[in-house]
Design a protein around this motif. Structure first.
Motif, PDB file in Angstrom:
ATOM      1  N   ASP A 125      45.035  67.515 -16.910  1.00  0.00           N
ATOM      2  CA  ASP A 125      46.187  68.225 -16.345  1.00  0.00           C
ATOM      3  C   ASP A 125      46.516  67.790 -14.922  1.00  0.00           C
ATOM      4  O   ASP A 125      47.671  67.834 -14.512  1.00  0.00           O
ATOM      5  N   VAL A 126      45.514  67.375 -14.169  1.00  0.00           N
ATOM      6  CA  VAL A 126      45.758  66.967 -12.791  1.00  0.00           C
ATOM      7  C   VAL A 126      46.718  65.777 -12.738  1.00  0.00           C
ATOM      8  O   VAL A 126      47.555  65.688 -11.846  1.00  0.00           O
ATOM      9  N   TYR A 127      46.636  64.878 -13.712  1.00  0.00           N
ATOM     10  CA  TYR A 127      47.555  63.737 -13.754  1.00  0.00           C
ATOM     11  C   TYR A 127      48.984  64.192 -14.052  1.00  0.00           C
ATOM     12  O   TYR A 127      49.935  63.642 -13.509  1.00  0.00           O
ATOM     13  N   VAL A 128      49.119  65.166 -14.904  1.00  0.00           N
ATOM     14  CA  VAL A 128      50.451  65.696 -15.220  1.00  0.00           C
ATOM     15  C   VAL A 128      51.082  66.279 -13.961  1.00  0.00           C
ATOM     16  O   VAL A 128      52.240  65.997 -13.638  1.00  0.00           O
ATOM     17  N   VAL A 129      50.327  67.061 -13.237  1.00  0.00           N
ATOM     18  CA  VAL A 129      50.826  67.666 -11.996  1.00  0.00           C
ATOM     19  C   VAL A 129      51.180  66.578 -10.984  1.00  0.00           C
ATOM     20  O   VAL A 129      52.245  66.620 -10.356  1.00  0.00           O
ATOM     21  N   GLN A 130      50.314  65.590 -10.823  1.00  0.00           N
ATOM     22  CA  GLN A 130      50.575  64.514  -9.867  1.00  0.00           C
ATOM     23  C   GLN A 130      51.819  63.717 -10.229  1.00  0.00           C
ATOM     24  O   GLN A 130      52.583  63.335  -9.338  1.00  0.00           O
ATOM     25  N   THR A 131      52.026  63.460 -11.514  1.00  0.00           N
ATOM     26  CA  THR A 131      53.210  62.693 -11.903  1.00  0.00           C
ATOM     27  C   THR A 131      54.494  63.485 -11.654  1.00  0.00           C
ATOM     28  O   THR A 131      55.495  62.916 -11.230  1.00  0.00           O
ATOM     29  N   ARG A 132      54.457  64.774 -11.884  1.00  0.00           N
ATOM     30  CA  ARG A 132      55.638  65.614 -11.594  1.00  0.00           C
ATOM     31  C   ARG A 132      55.918  65.623 -10.095  1.00  0.00           C
ATOM     32  O   ARG A 132      57.063  65.525  -9.678  1.00  0.00           O
ATOM     33  N   ARG A 133      54.877  65.730  -9.298  1.00  0.00           N
ATOM     34  CA  ARG A 133      55.053  65.710  -7.836  1.00  0.00           C
ATOM     35  C   ARG A 133      55.597  64.373  -7.350  1.00  0.00           C
ATOM     36  O   ARG A 133      56.306  64.314  -6.352  1.00  0.00           O
ATOM     37  N   ALA A 134      55.248  63.304  -8.038  1.00  0.00           N
ATOM     38  CA  ALA A 134      55.745  61.972  -7.668  1.00  0.00           C
ATOM     39  C   ALA A 134      57.208  61.794  -8.053  1.00  0.00           C
ATOM     40  O   ALA A 134      57.854  60.855  -7.594  1.00  0.00           O
ATOM     41  N   GLY A 135      57.721  62.682  -8.905  1.00  0.00           N
ATOM     42  CA  GLY A 135      59.126  62.606  -9.288  1.00  0.00           C
ATOM     43  C   GLY A 135      59.381  62.207 -10.727  1.00  0.00           C
ATOM     44  O   GLY A 135      60.530  62.036 -11.135  1.00  0.00           O
ATOM     45  N   ALA A 136      58.315  62.076 -11.520  1.00  0.00           N
ATOM     46  CA  ALA A 136      58.500  61.714 -12.926  1.00  0.00           C
ATOM     47  C   ALA A 136      59.111  62.870 -13.709  1.00  0.00           C
ATOM     48  O   ALA A 136      58.825  64.031 -13.436  1.00  0.00           O
ATOM     49  N   LEU A 137      59.932  62.534 -14.664  1.00  0.00           N
ATOM     50  CA  LEU A 137      60.560  63.530 -15.525  1.00  0.00           C
ATOM     51  C   LEU A 137      59.569  64.046 -16.562  1.00  0.00           C
ATOM     52  O   LEU A 137      59.610  65.211 -16.951  1.00  0.00           O
ATOM     53  N   GLY A 138      58.663  63.178 -16.997  1.00  0.00           N
ATOM     54  CA  GLY A 138      57.717  63.585 -18.029  1.00  0.00           C
ATOM     55  C   GLY A 138      56.453  62.755 -18.043  1.00  0.00           C
ATOM     56  O   GLY A 138      56.336  61.748 -17.352  1.00  0.00           O
ATOM     57  N   PHE A 139      55.509  63.206 -18.854  1.00  0.00           N
ATOM     58  CA  PHE A 139      54.201  62.591 -18.980  1.00  0.00           C
ATOM     59  C   PHE A 139      53.889  62.507 -20.471  1.00  0.00           C
ATOM     60  O   PHE A 139      53.976  63.510 -21.180  1.00  0.00           O
ATOM     61  N   VAL A 140      53.527  61.314 -20.938  1.00  0.00           N
ATOM     62  CA  VAL A 140      53.192  61.131 -22.346  1.00  0.00           C
ATOM     63  C   VAL A 140      51.748  60.655 -22.445  1.00  0.00           C
ATOM     64  O   VAL A 140      51.380  59.636 -21.859  1.00  0.00           O
ATOM     65  N   PHE A 141      50.942  61.441 -23.165  1.00  0.00           N
ATOM     66  CA  PHE A 141      49.562  61.041 -23.425  1.00  0.00           C
ATOM     67  C   PHE A 141      49.568  60.027 -24.547  1.00  0.00           C
ATOM     68  O   PHE A 141      50.060  60.301 -25.647  1.00  0.00           O
ATOM     69  N   ALA A 142      49.073  58.829 -24.269  1.00  0.00           N
ATOM     70  CA  ALA A 142      49.092  57.744 -25.236  1.00  0.00           C
ATOM     71  C   ALA A 142      47.677  57.340 -25.600  1.00  0.00           C
ATOM     72  O   ALA A 142      47.285  56.201 -25.479  1.00  0.00           O
ATOM     73  N   GLY A 143      46.893  58.308 -26.017  1.00  0.00           N
ATOM     74  CA  GLY A 143      45.492  58.015 -26.267  1.00  0.00           C
ATOM     75  C   GLY A 143      45.068  58.212 -27.625  1.00  0.00           C
ATOM     76  O   GLY A 143      45.269  58.179 -28.658  1.00  0.00           O
TER      77      GLY A 143
END
Length: 106
Positions: free
Chosen positions: A88-106
């Motif tokens: 979840d920390v990566y999701v929060v960081q990407t939103r703070r950086a300005g990303a519209l979304g986060f896709v888990f590709a694992g």
């Protein structure tokens, strides 16, 4: 005009497959692709894609740094982050950086 995409992924085989999947949608076009963050920023500035699909881990600039610069320099481009890290920390960081979304590709 359709959806114009930029791909930034350092694994060539993943990038090729992602390109094939995205271009399978009628009207979607990958206008540029790269394997590193610094080049992704340059390509966003020159191609003005609608969406940039950015890997979280890349050489020269990581996905967070790349996102911040793309959002700053090409504000009409929306950024989606791809990652094999589902924390979840990566999701929060990407939103703070300005990303519209986060896709888990694992």
């Amino acid at each position: 005009m359709g959806l114009r995409l930029l791909l930034a992924e350092d694994h060539q085989i993943v990038r090729r497959r992602l390109r094939a999947l995205l271009q399978d949608h009628e009207g979607w076009q990958v206008v540029a692709e790269t394997n590193d963050g610094r080049e992704a920023v340059r390509l966003a500035e020159s191609h003005h894609p609608d969406v940039a699909v950015i890997a979280l881990a890349m050489p020269t600039l990581n996905g967070l740094q790349t996102t911040r610069l793309i959002v700053e320099r090409s504000p009409a481009t929306r950024v989606i982050i791809l990652s094999t890290q589902a924390d979840d920390v990566y999701v929060v960081q990407t939103r703070r950086a300005g990303a519209l979304g986060f896709v888990f590709a694992g």
